[in-house]
Design an enzyme around this catalytic site. Structure first.
Site, PDB file in Angstrom:
ATOM      1  N   ASN A  68      12.909 -30.426  28.724  1.00  0.00           N
ATOM      2  CA  ASN A  68      13.930 -31.092  27.922  1.00  0.00           C
ATOM      3  C   ASN A  68      15.128 -30.184  27.764  1.00  0.00           C
ATOM      4  O   ASN A  68      15.013 -28.960  27.774  1.00  0.00           O
ATOM      5  CB  ASN A  68      13.375 -31.524  26.559  1.00  0.00           C
ATOM      6  CG  ASN A  68      13.529 -30.455  25.499  1.00  0.00           C
ATOM      7  OD1 ASN A  68      14.587 -30.308  24.889  1.00  0.00           O
ATOM      8  ND2 ASN A  68      12.472 -29.668  25.296  1.00  0.00           N
ATOM      9  N   LEU A  91      19.947 -29.552  20.892  1.00  0.00           N
ATOM     10  CA  LEU A  91      19.986 -29.529  19.419  1.00  0.00           C
ATOM     11  C   LEU A  91      20.827 -30.654  18.812  1.00  0.00           C
ATOM     12  O   LEU A  91      21.578 -30.448  17.853  1.00  0.00           O
ATOM     13  CB  LEU A  91      20.489 -28.161  18.904  1.00  0.00           C
ATOM     14  CG  LEU A  91      19.687 -26.935  19.348  1.00  0.00           C
ATOM     15  CD1 LEU A  91      20.280 -25.667  18.727  1.00  0.00           C
ATOM     16  CD2 LEU A  91      18.217 -27.053  18.991  1.00  0.00           C
ATOM     17  N   SER A 141       9.206 -28.853  15.409  1.00  0.00           N
ATOM     18  CA  SER A 141      10.612 -29.268  15.330  1.00  0.00           C
ATOM     19  C   SER A 141      11.077 -29.911  16.639  1.00  0.00           C
ATOM     20  O   SER A 141      10.764 -29.430  17.732  1.00  0.00           O
ATOM     21  CB  SER A 141      11.483 -28.048  15.032  1.00  0.00           C
ATOM     22  OG  SER A 141      12.833 -28.427  14.948  1.00  0.00           O
ATOM     23  N   CYS A 155      18.037 -20.554  20.590  1.00  0.00           N
ATOM     24  CA  CYS A 155      19.240 -21.170  21.141  1.00  0.00           C
ATOM     25  C   CYS A 155      20.233 -20.100  21.593  1.00  0.00           C
ATOM     26  O   CYS A 155      20.189 -18.969  21.125  1.00  0.00           O
ATOM     27  CB  CYS A 155      19.853 -22.121  20.135  1.00  0.00           C
ATOM     28  SG  CYS A 155      19.775 -21.508  18.479  1.00  0.00           S
ATOM     29  N   LYS A 206      13.750 -31.667  12.793  1.00  0.00           N
ATOM     30  CA  LYS A 206      14.615 -31.293  13.917  1.00  0.00           C
ATOM     31  C   LYS A 206      15.578 -30.181  13.493  1.00  0.00           C
ATOM     32  O   LYS A 206      16.056 -30.192  12.350  1.00  0.00           O
ATOM     33  CB  LYS A 206      15.401 -32.553  14.341  1.00  0.00           C
ATOM     34  CG  LYS A 206      16.453 -32.342  15.394  1.00  0.00           C
ATOM     35  CD  LYS A 206      15.849 -32.202  16.765  1.00  0.00           C
ATOM     36  CE  LYS A 206      16.864 -31.760  17.811  1.00  0.00           C
ATOM     37  NZ  LYS A 206      16.234 -31.277  19.043  1.00  0.00           N
TER      38      LYS A 206
HETATM   39  C1  LIG Z   1      12.059 -32.959  23.249  1.00  0.00           C
HETATM   40  C2  LIG Z   1      11.888 -31.645  22.546  1.00  0.00           C
HETATM   41  C3  LIG Z   1      12.828 -31.243  21.604  1.00  0.00           C
HETATM   42  C4  LIG Z   1      12.681 -30.020  20.941  1.00  0.00           C
HETATM   43  N1  LIG Z   1      13.594 -29.665  19.998  1.00  0.00           N
HETATM   44  C5  LIG Z   1      13.415 -28.502  19.294  1.00  0.00           C
HETATM   45  C6  LIG Z   1      14.304 -28.166  18.230  1.00  0.00           C
HETATM   46  O1  LIG Z   1      15.236 -28.914  17.883  1.00  0.00           O
HETATM   47  N2  LIG Z   1      14.095 -26.991  17.586  1.00  0.00           N
HETATM   48  C7  LIG Z   1      13.056 -26.143  17.896  1.00  0.00           C
HETATM   49  O2  LIG Z   1      12.894 -25.111  17.253  1.00  0.00           O
HETATM   50  N3  LIG Z   1      12.173 -26.469  18.882  1.00  0.00           N
HETATM   51  C8  LIG Z   1      12.334 -27.608  19.580  1.00  0.00           C
HETATM   52  N4  LIG Z   1      11.435 -27.949  20.565  1.00  0.00           N
HETATM   53  C9  LIG Z   1      10.324 -27.027  20.871  1.00  0.00           C
HETATM   54  C10 LIG Z   1       9.011 -27.458  20.181  1.00  0.00           C
HETATM   55  O3  LIG Z   1       9.145 -27.455  18.784  1.00  0.00           O
HETATM   56  C11 LIG Z   1       7.832 -26.548  20.620  1.00  0.00           C
HETATM   57  O4  LIG Z   1       8.102 -25.221  20.213  1.00  0.00           O
HETATM   58  C12 LIG Z   1       7.593 -26.559  22.120  1.00  0.00           C
HETATM   59  O5  LIG Z   1       7.786 -27.850  22.657  1.00  0.00           O
HETATM   60  C13 LIG Z   1       6.209 -26.070  22.516  1.00  0.00           C
HETATM   61  O6  LIG Z   1       5.194 -26.865  21.945  1.00  0.00           O
HETATM   62  P1  LIG Z   1       4.476 -28.104  22.714  1.00  0.00           P
HETATM   63  O7  LIG Z   1       4.005 -27.586  24.046  1.00  0.00           O
HETATM   64  O8  LIG Z   1       3.353 -28.524  21.818  1.00  0.00           O
HETATM   65  O9  LIG Z   1       5.511 -29.149  22.865  1.00  0.00           O
HETATM   66  C14 LIG Z   1      11.566 -29.170  21.239  1.00  0.00           C
HETATM   67  C15 LIG Z   1      10.618 -29.589  22.186  1.00  0.00           C
HETATM   68  C16 LIG Z   1      10.758 -30.816  22.836  1.00  0.00           C
HETATM   69  C17 LIG Z   1       9.706 -31.227  23.832  1.00  0.00           C
END
Ligand SMILES: Cc1cc2nc3c(=O)[nH]c(=O)nc-3n(C[C@H](O)[C@H](O)[C@H](O)COP(=O)(O)O)c2cc1C
Length: 307
Positions: free
Chosen positions: A70, A74, A22, A131, A46
């Site tokens: 980041n 949301l 997401s 959150c 998202k």
């Molecule tokens: C730019 C960005 C936006 C994110 N937005 C959300 C979100 O809206 N909802 C959510 O549950 N996680 C969000 N995440 C978290 C990711 O889904 C994930 O759990 C986290 O980045 C760890 O995984 P990764 O190291 O592969 O990125 C976001 C991550 C990034 C980098």
């Protein structure tokens, strides 16, 4: 050799174990021009909230050595516009759709589910409890076992679709939160969301992110994510989805061997938009090389015995 990559996350059966995380894949529609989105195990959209959110002020992204921070806040279209404008297109993507939801209060989580649930075109809920809770001075919902349980049990009363709480690593005991989710009726768990991180511009002495701290993600968080998964695997018997720093098939295999039935690819989507597709073919090759006909047989086969 024919290889069965399908996985069962409780009642949710996916064609393969590679999902997109997401917030890193928009509503799935943005990527449909770049790659075959239907080949993914599932698209997780998202986070959707009860009302539209513009998100946090800029700068809200900062690339660190090896990972990124980041603080998007949301930003999303809100549940009504999601149902009216996005869902009709999202349901055409040709794979399972998981809607990630959040709210600023416990009741707001339930409100999103009440609005979404009568509609077709998606298969499960992922619950973003990372959150901040506006009633509790900004502490994440997922840092409190009773509050997390209240959110999950209230959602359980409002839907028959699978519920997948997404756990935050920013807690003392992720295992306790996992147990609270299991007792409240969750079908599976995903972990981890981002870690709290920070970076400073030494010339201006300003934080690199307008909200000062942000969520840290990408390859450097993988060892932490694996350790949390290992901890949760020992605590609950629910199917688990591993997340954190996955960008190659070997990364995904580490999570699967540790006990993840599926994985989510996040930050890697920004580096290589079709990372998840490449990971799927890497998993298939691994199964061929190791004589495995079913991907599921590899889940949780970690050998912690003597070397
Ligand atoms: C730019 C960005 C936006 C994110 N937005 C959300 C979100 O809206 N909802 C959510 O549950 N996680 C969000 N995440 C978290 C990711 O889904 C994930 O759990 C986290 O980045 C760890 O995984 P990764 O190291 O592969 O990125 C976001 C991550 C990034 C980098």
């Amino acid at each position: 050799m024919s290889i069965d990559l399908s996985v069962a996350l409780g009642p949710l059966v996916l064609k393969n174990p590679v999902l997109v995380a997401s917030g890193t894949f928009g509503y799935g529609l943005e990527y449909a021009e770049l790659m075959d989105v239907s080949a993914l195990g599932a698209v997780i959209v998202k986070t959707i909230t009860p009302r539209p959110r513009p998100g946090n002020p800029a700068p809200r992204i900062w690339e660190t050595s090896g990972g990124m921070l980041n603080s998007i806040g949301l930003a999303n279209v809100g549940v009504d516009a999601f149902i009216a404008e996005k869902l009709p297109q999202v349901r055409q993507l040709g794979t399972a759709i998981i809607v990630n939801i959040a709210g600023a209060t416990v009741e707001e989580y339930w409100e999103v589910v009440e609005k979404l649930d009568p509609h077709s075109g998606f298969d499960a809920y992922e619950i973003n409890v990372s959150c901040p809770n506006v009633k509790d001075e900004g502490m994440a919902f997922g840092a409190s076992c009773p509050v997390t349980a209240q959110i999950v049990s209230g959602i359980r009363k409002r839907t028959n679709r699978p519920i997948i709480p997404k756990l935050t690593p920013n807690v003392t005991s992720v295992a306790e939160v996992a147990r609270a989710c299991a007792d409240a009726g969750a079908d599976a768990l995903s972990l981890i969301n981002t870690l709290v991180g920070m970076a400073v511009d030494v010339r201006t002495r300003k934080p690199r992110i307008a909200t000062v701290t942000g969520g840290y993600s990408g390859p450097p968080i993988k060892p932490i994510a694996l350790a949390k998964l290992h901890e949760v695997r020992k605590a609950v018997s629910l199917p688990l989805i591993g997340i954190g720093g996955i960008s190659t098939a070997d990364d995904a295999l580490e999570f699967i061997i540790t006990g993840a039935s599926a994985v989510e690819v996040g930050t890697a989507n920004y580096v290589q938009p079709d990372s998840a597709i490449q990971i799927i073919s890497g998993l298939r090759k691994y199964c061929e090389t190791h004589g495995l006909s079913r991907m599921q047989d590899l889940v949780g086969t970690l050998d912690t015995g003597a070397r």
